[in-house]
Structures are given as structure tokens and as C-alpha cells.
Design a protein around this motif. Structure first.
Motif, short mmCIF file in Angstrom:
data_model
loop_
_atom_site.label_atom_id
_atom_site.label_comp_id
_atom_site.label_asym_id
_atom_site.label_seq_id
_atom_site.Cartn_x
_atom_site.Cartn_y
_atom_site.Cartn_z
N PHE A 76 94.79 22.47 -14.69
CA PHE A 76 95.20 23.11 -13.45
C PHE A 76 96.16 22.29 -12.62
N CYS A 77 96.04 20.96 -12.66
CA CYS A 77 96.72 20.15 -11.67
C CYS A 77 98.24 20.18 -11.83
N ARG A 78 98.72 20.09 -13.07
CA ARG A 78 100.18 20.09 -13.27
C ARG A 78 100.78 21.43 -12.84
N LYS A 79 100.01 22.54 -13.02
CA LYS A 79 100.50 23.85 -12.58
C LYS A 79 100.58 23.92 -11.06
N LEU A 80 99.54 23.40 -10.38
CA LEU A 80 99.55 23.43 -8.91
C LEU A 80 100.64 22.54 -8.35
N LEU A 81 100.87 21.38 -8.96
CA LEU A 81 101.96 20.52 -8.50
C LEU A 81 103.30 21.22 -8.60
N LYS A 82 103.50 21.95 -9.69
CA LYS A 82 104.76 22.66 -9.90
C LYS A 82 104.93 23.81 -8.92
N GLU A 83 103.84 24.58 -8.70
CA GLU A 83 103.93 25.78 -7.87
C GLU A 83 103.89 25.47 -6.37
N PHE A 84 103.06 24.46 -5.98
CA PHE A 84 102.77 24.28 -4.56
C PHE A 84 103.09 22.90 -4.02
N GLY A 85 103.27 21.90 -4.90
CA GLY A 85 103.55 20.56 -4.44
C GLY A 85 102.31 19.69 -4.35
N PRO A 86 102.50 18.36 -4.18
CA PRO A 86 101.37 17.42 -4.24
C PRO A 86 100.35 17.59 -3.13
N GLU A 87 100.76 17.91 -1.90
CA GLU A 87 99.80 18.06 -0.80
C GLU A 87 98.86 19.22 -1.05
N ALA A 88 99.41 20.36 -1.45
CA ALA A 88 98.58 21.54 -1.70
C ALA A 88 97.68 21.32 -2.91
N ALA A 89 98.19 20.66 -3.95
CA ALA A 89 97.38 20.39 -5.13
C ALA A 89 96.19 19.52 -4.78
N ALA A 90 96.43 18.48 -3.96
CA ALA A 90 95.34 17.60 -3.53
C ALA A 90 94.35 18.35 -2.65
N LEU A 91 94.86 19.23 -1.77
CA LEU A 91 94.00 19.99 -0.87
C LEU A 91 93.12 20.96 -1.65
N TYR A 92 93.69 21.57 -2.68
CA TYR A 92 92.91 22.48 -3.53
C TYR A 92 91.76 21.72 -4.19
N ARG A 93 92.05 20.55 -4.73
CA ARG A 93 91.00 19.76 -5.37
C ARG A 93 89.94 19.35 -4.36
N GLN A 94 90.35 19.01 -3.15
CA GLN A 94 89.39 18.63 -2.12
C GLN A 94 88.49 19.80 -1.73
N ALA A 95 89.05 21.02 -1.69
CA ALA A 95 88.24 22.20 -1.39
C ALA A 95 87.19 22.43 -2.46
N GLN A 96 87.57 22.24 -3.72
CA GLN A 96 86.62 22.42 -4.81
C GLN A 96 85.57 21.30 -4.82
N GLU A 97 85.97 20.08 -4.50
CA GLU A 97 85.01 18.98 -4.42
C GLU A 97 84.00 19.20 -3.30
N ALA A 98 84.48 19.72 -2.17
CA ALA A 98 83.57 20.03 -1.07
C ALA A 98 82.57 21.11 -1.50
N ALA A 99 83.04 22.08 -2.28
CA ALA A 99 82.15 23.13 -2.79
C ALA A 99 81.09 22.55 -3.72
N LEU A 100 81.50 21.66 -4.62
CA LEU A 100 80.55 21.01 -5.53
C LEU A 100 79.50 20.24 -4.74
N GLU A 101 79.91 19.53 -3.69
CA GLU A 101 78.97 18.76 -2.89
C GLU A 101 78.00 19.68 -2.14
N ARG A 102 78.46 20.85 -1.72
CA ARG A 102 77.56 21.82 -1.06
C ARG A 102 76.48 22.27 -2.04
N TYR A 103 76.89 22.57 -3.28
CA TYR A 103 75.91 22.94 -4.29
C TYR A 103 74.92 21.80 -4.52
N ARG A 104 75.46 20.60 -4.64
CA ARG A 104 74.60 19.45 -4.92
C ARG A 104 73.54 19.29 -3.84
N ALA A 105 73.93 19.47 -2.58
CA ALA A 105 72.99 19.33 -1.47
C ALA A 105 71.97 20.47 -1.46
#
Length: 432
Positions: A76-105
Motif C-alpha cells: 500500500f505505501c508506494r501507492k499512497l506515496l504516488k497518489e497522495f505524497g509522503p505526509e498523507a501516506a504517513a498520516l494514513y498509516r498513523q490512523a491505522q496504527e491508532a485503530a490497531l491500538e484501540r482494538y488492543r486496548a
């Protein structure tokens, strides 16, 4: 209702249908994972809310998931970098990591077979894996490349994400849903600003969230252009080894593998709804080839909404729908996608800002190559002079021999042979 390994091993709470009218501050429409998480978050925040579900909760795609909770969504990451740029790609990953942590809790307090497992995306193309790893390194992701994943077929390697998770989705949602203000068998037929009409009354609410898998208000938001649906198939195999992690092939014909309930879940065979594809036959062939001693104990299929650009849609439904919000287009990654969307929507309906609002904005540009594909498919099937037709927007239905259903290749609605609606966006049965 999907008959999956999850539906066979979980007891979901039951709720009465709504008889008459109702007034609430926030109405959530749709009782899948997104709608249930939205309602749970709003109730936790003390918001007056209610959920209306046309049938039983978790009766659609949520009951057919493979239950993987992972930040890693294919290559996914190379596609997001191409379509949206590095800031958006990093933000997308952070949103998914926050979701994983919510499940974990949450799963520390819920008995839902939650297990930490590494996730692997394997491929036959070494260069694709190396490019993905390079893209991930630009966003700070803790991924590594392994050369020989323990799979019964040859690969060029796999990109590994550590400490991801898998669980029993319906055991989790049974616990989440049990004390929520839910009305089952309450189909929403029509939306107007501030109210919806059901089969037996009117629900009034200042804010509403359409969590109906495919957004159901057809004259706003242009989701009939922005989304298409893709079917996926799963076999549960007894007497097959647990792979020890979660695996997914990067190619279209790649397989999904994870252990659950003492079985190996083998997924794949996907295709656009209403089109031909591998289906269960492709999985049966793979099972015979790689696990000749295994026995099929369960099979099911589900479908996912696919966005134009690989990014989900979550936010205000349309430009002229004040007070109406939606979430869709999770691109087969509905576990973390639903959690991230629910957190965003819960913030928005309470008037709070979210750092992810612009990232998932449903009103972003639709000028993507997939738009032309969606439009061409719609035109071809609208002009096909065959019956029956889909009541959603009039496309010609195609008969699905594997599942004995009539499927719409335009927008993914599906009907049983007797005309009973199986999947939206069609909002009612079809006369056959």
C-alpha cells in the motif's frame, strides 16, 4: 445472512424492531462493524444516539471478514506515496496504527480470541517487495523483508509487519453491541434533512451516520461513480497447519491465510461483483494442491466497497447534505478501516476536529483512472438489453452460478433467485 466460521461460533445479542416514531440526537444507519463502533463511541461519550439495522446486526460483510487487524494493507505505501505524497501516506498509516491500538486496548477486556501475530505480504516479484520496503522506510514503518516465508508454494519473499493482530470479530462485536440502543429489522427507506422514513415510522435526528456498507442515498455524493464492489471467498480447512502469522499475496490471484478456530482460513478467488472470477473453485484447487490432507468444513463469501484511489471515504456524505455523514470504500481492509472511520465520525458529529478529516474526505477529487472503468461498466450494463434489471439504477443483472444469485456488475447489489435482496446499495427486494 453469511454462514461463516464466525457466525457458527458466536452468539450475537438480539434487538427488537422499532414500532412507530423516534427522536434522537444522532442516528446511525447500519449494524455492521462501522455502525456498531460509531454507536459504541457515541454512547461512551454520553451522546443520545440510536442505531437502525435493516436485518440482523453483522448480517452482511462484517460476518464474512477474515478478522485480520493490520496496519499493512497490501503493498500500500508506494501507492499512497504516488497518489497522495509522503505526509498523507504517513498520516494514513498513523490512523491505522491508532485503530490497531484501540482494538488492543478494548480486547484486554473482551474475550474474542485476540492474538498478536505478525503480518506478511508475499509476492512473486522481488522488485515490488523492495520498492514497498523503501516506501515504508520513508514513513518510519517497522517493516522488514524476509526471503523465504514458510508457505507451501514458492515466493520471492514477503514484507513483514510485526505485532499486528487477529481476532474473532463477532465475539468482539457481541460484547460491544450488547448494551447499545439498537433497533433490528428497521429498514431505512428514505432520507430527508433531519429525518428518515422507515417501514413503520419516522426517526428524527439532527445528525446521522450512514454506515450501510455502500452509501444508500443515491442522489447525493456520487457514490455510484466513486465505488464498485468486489467479492472475496473463504474456505475453512480442517487438518491444515496454522501458518503462524497472517499472510496475503500481493497479486490479484494471491491467497490469504490465517489460523482460526482450529482451522486454516484460505481466502482468495476475488473478482468484481457481477463479473467472472476464480471464486470457491480457485480456492478448492489451491487446497487440493497445497493441503491434500485437508477437509473443507466451512465456506463463505463477502464483498467489499472499493474506492477510486485506495483511500476510504469517511466524513460528510455530500456537499449538500448537512448533518449526514458516511463511511465506505475500505478496499478490503475493514477492521482497522472501520475503527479509524468510527473515531473520525464520532468526532465530527460532536463538533470536534480530527486530524484525519481531510485525508478521508469523501469530497476529494474523483479524477482517477478507476472512474473511467466504473463509468464504462455502468454504460455497458445500462445498455445491455436483458432482464432482470437492478432496481437501484437499472443495470442488467448477471447470474452468479457459484452462489445462485443475480448480481449487479455496476454497483454490486445482489439478489437471491426469488428476488430477495442480499447486498446493497439496492434498498429492497426485486420482483423476478
Amino acid at each position: 445472512m453469511i454462514d461463516s466460521i464466525w457466525t457458527r461460533t458466536a452468539r450475537l445479542p438480539r434487538f427488537k424492531g422499532l414500532e412507530g416514531d423516534l427522536k434522537t440526537d444522532v442516528l446511525v444507519i447500519g449494524g455492521g462493524i462501522t455502525g456498531l463502533l460509531c454507536t459504541w463511541m457515541l454512547k461512551q461519550a454520553g451522546v443520545d444516539c440510536a442505531l437502525a439495522e435493516a436485518g440482523r446486526i453483522c448480517g452482511g460483510t462484517t460476518g464474512g471478514t477474515t478478522g485480520k487487524i493490520t496496519v499493512q494493507h497490501g503493498l500500500f505505501c508506494r501507492k499512497l506515496l504516488k497518489e497522495f505524497g509522503p505526509e498523507a501516506a504517513a498520516l494514513y498509516r498513523q490512523a491505522q496504527e491508532a485503530a490497531l491500538e484501540r482494538y488492543r486496548a478494548l480486547c484486554r477486556e473482551i474475550d474474542c480470541d485476540f492474538e498478536e501475530r505478525d503480518n506478511f505480504i508475499y509476492s512473486a516479484n522481488r522488485r515490488d517487495l523492495e520498492e514497498e520496503l523503501e516506501a515504508l522506510s520513508r514513513t518510519g514503518a517497522p517493516a522488514v523483508l524476509i526471503r523465504e516465508p514458510p508457505l507451501p508454494f514458492p515466493t520471492a519473499g514477503a514484507v513483514q509487519f510485526p505485532r499486528q493482530a487477529q481476532f474473532h470479530p463477532l465475539k468482539f462485536l457481541a460484547a460491544i453491541a450488547k448494551d447499545l440502543p439498537i433497533y433490528e429489522y428497521t429498514r431505512v427507506l428514505e432520507w430527508k434533512p433531519g429525518s428518515v422514513r422507515t417501514e413503520r415510522g419516522t426517526i428524527r435526528a439532527e445528525k446521522m451516520i450512514a454506515a450501510t456498507h455502500f452509501p444508500f442515498v443515491s442522489n447525493h455524493g456520487a457514490y455510484f461513480l466513486k465505488l464498485y464492489q468486489s467479492r472475496s471467498y473463504v474456505l475453512a480447512l480442517e487438518n491444515a497447519p496454522d501458518p503462524g502469522g497472517m499472510y496475503l499475496g500481493a497479486e490479484k490471484t494471491g491467497l490469504s491465510l490465517r489460523g482460526a478456530e482450529g482451522a486454516l482460513l484460505l481466502g482468495g478467488g476475488g473478482h468484481r461483483t457481477g463479473k467472472k472470477g476464480g471464486g470457491w473453485q480457485a480456492l478448492e484447487d489451491a487446497a487440493r494442491r497445497y493441503y491434500p490432507q485437508a477437509k473443507i468444513v466451512c465456506r463463505w463469501a463477502a464483498q467489499d466497497c472499493m474506492s477510486l484511489d485506495g483511500m476510504p471515504y469517511a466524513g460528510q456524505y455530500g456537499r449538500h447534505t448537512s448533518g449526514l455523514y458516511t463511511a465506505s470504500g475500505f478496499n478490503k481492509w475493514g477492521m482497522t478501516g472501520a475503527m479509524a472511520a468510527a473515531a473520525l465520525l464520532a468526532d465530527l458529529v460532536q463538533g470536534r476536529e480530527s486530524r484525519y478529516e481531510m485525508l478521508f474526505d469523501p469530497q476529494r477529487t474523483i479524477l482517477r483512472p478507476q472512474l473511467a472503468v466504473n463509468m464504462l461498466d455502468a454504460v455497458v450494463n445500462l445498455l445491455t438489453p436483458t432482464a432482470p434489471r437492478c432496481p437501484h439504477m437499472g443495470c442488467a443483472l448477471k447470474y452468479n452460478r457459484q452462489e445462485h444469485s443475480w448480481d449487479c456488475p455496476c454497483h454490486g447489489s445482489r439478489f437471491a433467485e426469488d428476488g430477495r435482496v442480499l447486498d446493497g446499495p439496492a434498498n429492497g427486494d426485486k420482483k423476478m
